[in-house]
Design a protein around this motif. Sequence first.
Motif, PDB file in Angstrom:
ATOM      1  N   ALA A 145      60.623 111.849  -5.489  1.00 55.00           N
ATOM      2  CA  ALA A 145      62.090 112.516  -5.315  1.00 55.00           C
ATOM      3  C   ALA A 145      62.087 112.752  -3.698  1.00 55.00           C
ATOM      4  O   ALA A 145      62.938 112.664  -2.897  1.00 55.00           O
ATOM      5  N   LEU A 146      61.037 113.459  -3.198  1.00 56.21           N
ATOM      6  CA  LEU A 146      60.810 113.788  -1.923  1.00 56.21           C
ATOM      7  C   LEU A 146      60.946 112.465  -0.887  1.00 56.21           C
ATOM      8  O   LEU A 146      61.491 112.507   0.006  1.00 56.21           O
ATOM      9  N   GLY A 147      60.005 111.492  -1.259  1.00 58.54           N
ATOM     10  CA  GLY A 147      60.159 110.417  -0.513  1.00 58.54           C
ATOM     11  C   GLY A 147      61.349 109.734  -0.425  1.00 58.54           C
ATOM     12  O   GLY A 147      61.763 109.283   0.684  1.00 58.54           O
ATOM     13  N   TYR A 148      62.057 109.486  -1.364  1.00 56.43           N
ATOM     14  CA  TYR A 148      63.309 108.955  -1.534  1.00 56.43           C
ATOM     15  C   TYR A 148      64.385 109.613  -0.584  1.00 56.43           C
ATOM     16  O   TYR A 148      65.529 108.876   0.101  1.00 56.43           O
TER      17      TYR A 148
ATOM     18  N   GLY B  32      48.944 114.149 -12.635  1.00 56.82           N
ATOM     19  CA  GLY B  32      49.459 112.885 -11.742  1.00 56.82           C
ATOM     20  C   GLY B  32      51.044 112.702 -11.778  1.00 56.82           C
ATOM     21  O   GLY B  32      51.625 112.261 -10.923  1.00 56.82           O
ATOM     22  N   VAL B  33      51.319 112.747 -13.289  1.00 56.27           N
ATOM     23  CA  VAL B  33      52.900 112.403 -13.345  1.00 56.27           C
ATOM     24  C   VAL B  33      53.676 113.271 -12.661  1.00 56.27           C
ATOM     25  O   VAL B  33      54.734 113.078 -12.192  1.00 56.27           O
ATOM     26  N   ILE B  34      53.428 114.734 -12.801  1.00 56.20           N
ATOM     27  CA  ILE B  34      54.177 115.774 -12.150  1.00 56.20           C
ATOM     28  C   ILE B  34      54.308 115.692 -10.573  1.00 56.20           C
ATOM     29  O   ILE B  34      55.179 115.630  -9.814  1.00 56.20           O
ATOM     30  N   GLY B  35      53.077 115.274  -9.935  1.00 56.52           N
ATOM     31  CA  GLY B  35      52.857 114.926  -8.649  1.00 56.52           C
ATOM     32  C   GLY B  35      53.553 113.972  -8.175  1.00 56.52           C
ATOM     33  O   GLY B  35      54.233 113.665  -7.156  1.00 56.52           O
TER      34      GLY B  35
ATOM     35  N   ALA C 176      52.052 114.458  -1.960  1.00 61.92           N
ATOM     36  CA  ALA C 176      52.091 114.314  -0.442  1.00 61.92           C
ATOM     37  C   ALA C 176      51.785 112.575  -0.390  1.00 61.92           C
ATOM     38  O   ALA C 176      52.532 111.924   0.515  1.00 61.92           O
ATOM     39  N   GLY C 177      50.876 112.131  -1.287  1.00 62.69           N
ATOM     40  CA  GLY C 177      50.635 110.672  -0.885  1.00 62.69           C
ATOM     41  C   GLY C 177      51.672 109.854  -1.552  1.00 62.69           C
ATOM     42  O   GLY C 177      51.859 108.580  -0.862  1.00 62.69           O
ATOM     43  N   VAL C 178      52.198 110.090  -2.433  1.00 61.71           N
ATOM     44  CA  VAL C 178      53.161 109.335  -2.964  1.00 61.71           C
ATOM     45  C   VAL C 178      54.561 109.086  -1.984  1.00 61.71           C
ATOM     46  O   VAL C 178      55.130 108.303  -1.518  1.00 61.71           O
ATOM     47  N   ALA C 179      54.942 110.335  -1.576  1.00 57.83           N
ATOM     48  CA  ALA C 179      55.942 110.760  -0.695  1.00 57.83           C
ATOM     49  C   ALA C 179      55.603 109.849   0.484  1.00 57.83           C
ATOM     50  O   ALA C 179      56.553 109.130   1.122  1.00 57.83           O
ATOM     51  N   SER C 180      54.538 110.091   1.212  1.00 54.00           N
ATOM     52  CA  SER C 180      54.038 109.281   2.494  1.00 54.00           C
ATOM     53  C   SER C 180      54.178 107.914   2.119  1.00 54.00           C
ATOM     54  O   SER C 180      54.683 107.071   2.944  1.00 54.00           O
TER      55      SER C 180
END
Length: 457
Positions: A387-390, A378-381, A34-38
């Motif tokens: 993928a979700l963010g892009y 961390g890597v999986i998340g 969620a953090g990475v996608a956001s």
Amino acid sequence: MRFELFIARRYLRAKRRQAFIGIITGISIVGVAAGVASLVVALAINNGFRQDLQQRLLGSTSHISLLRVADDGIKDWPALMERLSKQPHVVAAAPAIFEQVLISRGPRARGAVLKGMIPKYERQVGDLLSSVKQGSAAALDESPAHQADSSGMENRAGGAPAATRAGAPQAKSTTAADDSSPDDLAGVQARVAAMPPIVLGKDMAEGLGATVGSVVLVTSPQGELTPFGMVPKYNRFRVAGIFSSGFFDYDSSWAFVRLADAQQLFGLGDLISVIAFKVDDIYKADKISSDLEDAAGKGFMATNWMEQNKALFHALRLERLVTFITIGLIVFVAALNILISLIMMVMEKTKDIAVLMSMGTRQSQVRNVFIAQGMLIGVIGTAIGLALGYAISYAGGHYHVISLSPEVYSIDYVPFAPRLVDGVIVAVVAVGISFVATLYPSWSASRILPAEALRYE
């Protein structure tokens, strides 16, 4: 596959006696994702706004503007423009006049920036004339016929029509008035058609209630001294086109006329106020503007698009930094979950760790097992989040799913412009935070003493 990574994978997949640890691990992965996608989406929006504003600004204004320091107008501008057009990196140049005016139609009136231009040059340095959606800007290409019609140049100096001061054209206008009634439809249409053309912004036209073919009155605040005092100069224009740039500031307050008509309205003779330049590298505009200023000589100053919009782009950079920090806290919270998950895992696997160490596993290997476990989370998340963010950024940018009020944001949708470098930075930060979260639990696991752990087993 290395020993530590094999054990870490087994620990993540194994069914635990305490399901709570598995739940926390899942929450950790979701939190990182969620953090990475956001972050990816937020940075894509910020970059989209920056790119959109930059493109609209550069399409609507020149890269470099040369003007007089004393604001007394540029004399002999054709020769100067021809000479400066040969300077390095200059692609095109165009003369222009900018003045504040009042445009009215009946009881409605709006303040505006009136730009006098020569279209064949203006199209080389800007794109606003290409954004005419109603009518056409072709009328601006026509050479102005410097004769006044019976309804055109009105009463600039205390009641005398401009045709009276134009000499010979007065006779022609008077003859036309004798041949036809002022109320004759054909005569009215002829007088309107003879008026100088003007192109209005979409929002300004809506505010005035003007459409293509309407007549508007343009009043200059630069008055003319008469025996009756200072009298404003004004002229009637025929709306030839309505442009829509998508930039609210331009659509609501800009209007275009021919250069000769603007010079006549403001009484400038053959003076202009600005020479606009287009250059081949917009990011070197600062250096090129300095060179043009030196080449123009004493009494001239040059400004570029970066100076004119410095505050705007500085605000966007600051917003980008604040966005990165605030939304990055989501990844930090997820890292705390990783820390808790690994601590509880160490507590659950104390016996297994003691057995491994009694069989010869080194402390560094035990430490690496839990580092690898945290890094896997961390890597999986991070991978899921990227993928979700892009995907969200692509959908938002392609389908314009979020609408905006153009009066507030100058554009009518949220632009998404994801960049690969942003994804790399976000991934490095997310994986780095995940790594830091593994340091204490892994150190704690490597300090377990096998004899103490197996004493009561």
